[in-house]
Design an enzyme around this catalytic site. Structure first.
Site, PDB file in Angstrom:
ATOM      1  CB  SER A  19       8.477 -17.652  18.551  1.00 23.54           C
ATOM      2  OG  SER A  19       7.943 -16.576  17.820  1.00 23.54           O
ATOM      3  CB  ALA A  59      12.946 -16.614  18.971  1.00 21.44           C
ATOM      4  CE1 TYR A  88       5.538 -11.698  17.010  1.00 17.97           C
ATOM      5  CE2 TYR A  88       6.990 -10.805  18.661  1.00 17.97           C
ATOM      6  CZ  TYR A  88       6.423 -10.629  17.487  1.00 17.97           C
ATOM      7  OH  TYR A  88       6.480  -9.306  16.825  1.00 17.97           O
ATOM      8  CG  HIS A 137       0.962 -15.995  15.182  1.00 18.11           C
ATOM      9  ND1 HIS A 137       0.269 -16.198  14.023  1.00 18.11           N
ATOM     10  CD2 HIS A 137       2.192 -15.304  14.610  1.00 18.11           C
ATOM     11  CE1 HIS A 137       0.827 -15.470  12.684  1.00 18.11           C
ATOM     12  NE2 HIS A 137       2.090 -14.947  13.461  1.00 18.11           N
TER      13      HIS A 137
END
Length: 194
Positions: free
Chosen positions: A128, A146, A101, A82
């Site tokens: 992320s 994350a 991420y 992404h």
């Protein structure tokens, strides 16, 4: 450069179940576009053409939302999934086959000179929103959860989570040692009871 590009695209196809074809990844994935721009800007950076290097990196940032300083050292097979909001600092070093991420920062902690960004080993996964800050080492095979804030070294094959991050899964060698200690303690306890 073209061998690296093929390797990078194949890494995306291996790690992203949504990737349907080589041409789709090459033309439509911002992580690949950012890596192509990085490799060009890094070439200019190594030739001490700093203005052109930064110009290319800033254009790539504008187009992809991924900021990679041209001074960073990146191995083969980096997958930026992404990608939006990823920042990789000037003295960061990234090994081979790393998965990053969106929203990840590989940044510094101050205005000191010299090595001020992290070194990421090979086969590392960074979740992320994670922030990996300072001249620390994230060893091969480690995983960063994350939204973790990593301020200390992460051992090989460990998993680090939290803010500040702590290692929750140690290397398999450590687990074996703990198991051996428990077994010995259990044996000693049984002998004492009998």
């Amino acid at each position: 450069m073209f061998k690296n590009l093929r390797y990078d695209v194949n890494s995306v196809m291996k790690n992203d179940p949504a990737a349907r074809s080589f041409i789709e990844v090459l033309l439509l994935y911002p992580g690949i576009h950012a890596l192509i721009a990085y490799r060009i800007s890094h070439y200019f950076y190594t030739k001490k053409m700093f203005f052109f290097a930064r110009l290319i990196s800033q254009l790539a940032r504008f187009l992809t939302g991924i900021e990679i300083h041209p001074g960073a050292k990146i191995g083969r097979g980096l997958v930026i999934d992404h990608g939006m909001g990823v920042v990789i600092g000037e003295t960061a070093e990234i090994g081979n086959n790393v998965l990053i991420y969106h929203g990840v920062t590989l940044g510094g902690t101050g205005k000191q000179k010299g090595k001020r960004h992290p070194t990421i080993g090979s086969n590392v996964v960074i979740g992320s929103g994670a922030k990996v800050l300072g001249p620390i080492v994230v060893s091969d095979g480690a995983k960063i959860g994350a939204n973790s804030v990593v301020l200390k070294d992460v051992p090989k094959d460990a998993t680090a989570v939290g803010a500040p991050a702590r290692n929750i899964v140690k290397t398999s060698a450590t687990i074996i040692e703990i198991t051996d200690v428990r077994g010995k303690m259990r044996k000693m306890f049984n002998e004492m009871v009998i």
